[in-house]
Each structure stands twice: as C-alpha cells, then as structure tokens.
Design an enzyme around this catalytic site. Structure first.
Site, PDB file in Angstrom:
ATOM      1  N   ILE A   1      -4.249  44.746 -54.366  1.00 16.10           N
ATOM      2  CA  ILE A   1      -4.685  46.075 -53.938  1.00 16.10           C
ATOM      3  C   ILE A   1      -3.795  47.154 -54.541  1.00 16.10           C
ATOM      4  O   ILE A   1      -4.179  47.856 -55.473  1.00 16.10           O
ATOM      5  CB  ILE A   1      -4.705  46.175 -52.401  1.00 16.10           C
ATOM      6  CG1 ILE A   1      -5.653  45.116 -51.807  1.00 16.10           C
ATOM      7  CG2 ILE A   1      -5.136  47.569 -51.947  1.00 16.10           C
ATOM      8  CD1 ILE A   1      -5.610  45.012 -50.295  1.00 16.10           C
ATOM      9  N   CYS A   2      -2.593  47.292 -54.007  1.00 13.46           N
ATOM     10  CA  CYS A   2      -1.737  48.425 -54.370  1.00 13.46           C
ATOM     11  C   CYS A   2      -1.038  48.271 -55.713  1.00 13.46           C
ATOM     12  O   CYS A   2      -0.430  49.227 -56.198  1.00 13.46           O
ATOM     13  CB  CYS A   2      -0.712  48.665 -53.262  1.00 13.46           C
ATOM     14  SG  CYS A   2      -1.488  49.201 -51.723  1.00 13.46           S
TER      15      CYS A   2
END
Length: 219
Positions: free
Chosen positions: A120-121
């Site tokens: 995700i990040c």
C-alpha cells in the site's frame, strides 16, 4: 526507470544522485507486519537511515495519522532527531505535496523508498513516482507487508512498473563503491557491525584475530 538507466554504470546508485523517503515505520503498521520478522525490518530500516546520513543523502521521514497510528519508531527518529516527520492523511505519500516538494527540492532523481506496508504505502508512491520520471528503488528488506503474499505481489507489481527492488546492504555498497574511499569506511564499518547480522559478526571476529596476531592459526 527509463531504458537508458536500467543497465550500465549509470544504473547504480551514487550518494550525489540519491534521495531517501522512509514511510510509516510506526507501531500500528508493525502490529500487522507478517511478511518479515518485525525486528529485522526495524534493524534494516535503521541501518538504511544511518547509512544515508553517513553519505549525506537527503532523507525524508513521513508518517500517517501518527496521533492514532503512533509516532515514528525511536530507532529511526534517533538518527534524525532534529527532523519532524511529515504527518499525512493521504495513504499515497506521493499525493502529499509536502513530500513531493521536499524530494524535488533536492534536485535528485534516484528515489529510494522503504516503508510499511509494501503493498500500500510503498507501492503507491513508488509506482506514481516512477511514472513521473524518477528512477525508483524500493528497499525490500526495510519494508514489509501484512502477509508474505502481499509483500511479494507488491514487489512484482512495482517491478512491472519499472521500480528496482534492492536491499539495504546493496544500497550501502553502491554508495561506498570503493573501499579506498577512506572518508566513510570507519563509519560504514560501524553500521555493518551493528546491523549487518552474520556479516558484522564475522567482521568483528576477523578484526579480533588480526588484532591478536592469530588470523593464520587454527582454533
């Protein structure tokens, strides 16, 4: 990464061209880190940070919702005690103009990213930055995901987008490049001794034997 920088000497990292962004090494993210042993990610992320500082590579710290997810882990903050991490609400770091502006202000195009979680990040900003002309490297052993599959699939997805996977010792070695560069050898050795695992242990042992004149003797 453009075709012109995928191979050849210019594809390797140099301190002068690099900028590091460390993303969301916070308690909440570590609580659901299952792709790696969490202590290993802490070790490697701190090692990467120390190495970046040693080679004067600009390093940007960022967190997400730190009032709920927790502050940046102490080991990283201690490397840059004067720096206040950029605290975001955006999941994708590269959509936060403060982070992007900080990177662009360095004038450097080789962007090195590590963070939690990989899928995700890390993946979001890596893929976006790669599409905007940056040569992006993701330090996979200083990053981790909610599962091994999530981490591995994220790395595969990033590779398809032109991102280069790399480990922290590979970054350090490309920055050092030549052991005749004595200015950084002593401090680089200290980082390896503290964070290099078996390599650091073996080096300490070799140093001990050399110091006592027993390097050529059997034990």
């Amino acid at each position: 990464m453009s075709n012109g920088t995928k191979s050849g000497l210019q594809a390797l990292l140099t301190p002068e061209e690099s900028v590091v962004v460390l993303i969301d090494h916070q308690p909440f993210q570590f609580a659901n880190l299952n792709s790696h042993e969490p202590t290993m990610i802490v070790n490697n992320a701190v090692a990467l940070a120390k190495t970046a500082k040693l080679f004067d590579v600009p390093t940007i710290l960022t967190t997400v919702l730190e009032e709920r997810g927790g502050y940046l882990i102490k080991g990283l903050q201690d490397v840059f005690p004067e720096q206040k991490p950029i605290n975001r609400t955006l999941i994708n770091t590269w959509e936060d103009e403060r982070v992007v502006d900080a990177v662009k202000e360095t004038g450097r195009k080789k962007l090195i990213i590590a963070g939690l979680w990989t899928e995700i990040c890390v993946a979001m900003p890596a893929i976006q930055a790669a599409g905007e002309g940056f040569d992006v490297f993701v330090v996979t052993d200083a990053s981790g995901g909610a599962s091994k599959e999530a981490h591995d699939m994220a790395v595969q997805r990033m590779v398809q987008a032109g991102v280069v996977p790399i480990t922290w010792t590979a970054v350090a070695s490309e920055w050092q490049r030549d052991w005749a560069r004595e200015k950084t050898i002593s401090a680089m050795t200290e980082v390896l001794l503290e964070h290099g695992g078996a390599t650091g242990v073996a080096f300490a042992w070799e140093t001990q034997l050399l110091a006592t004149g027993r390097a050529g003797n059997s034990i």
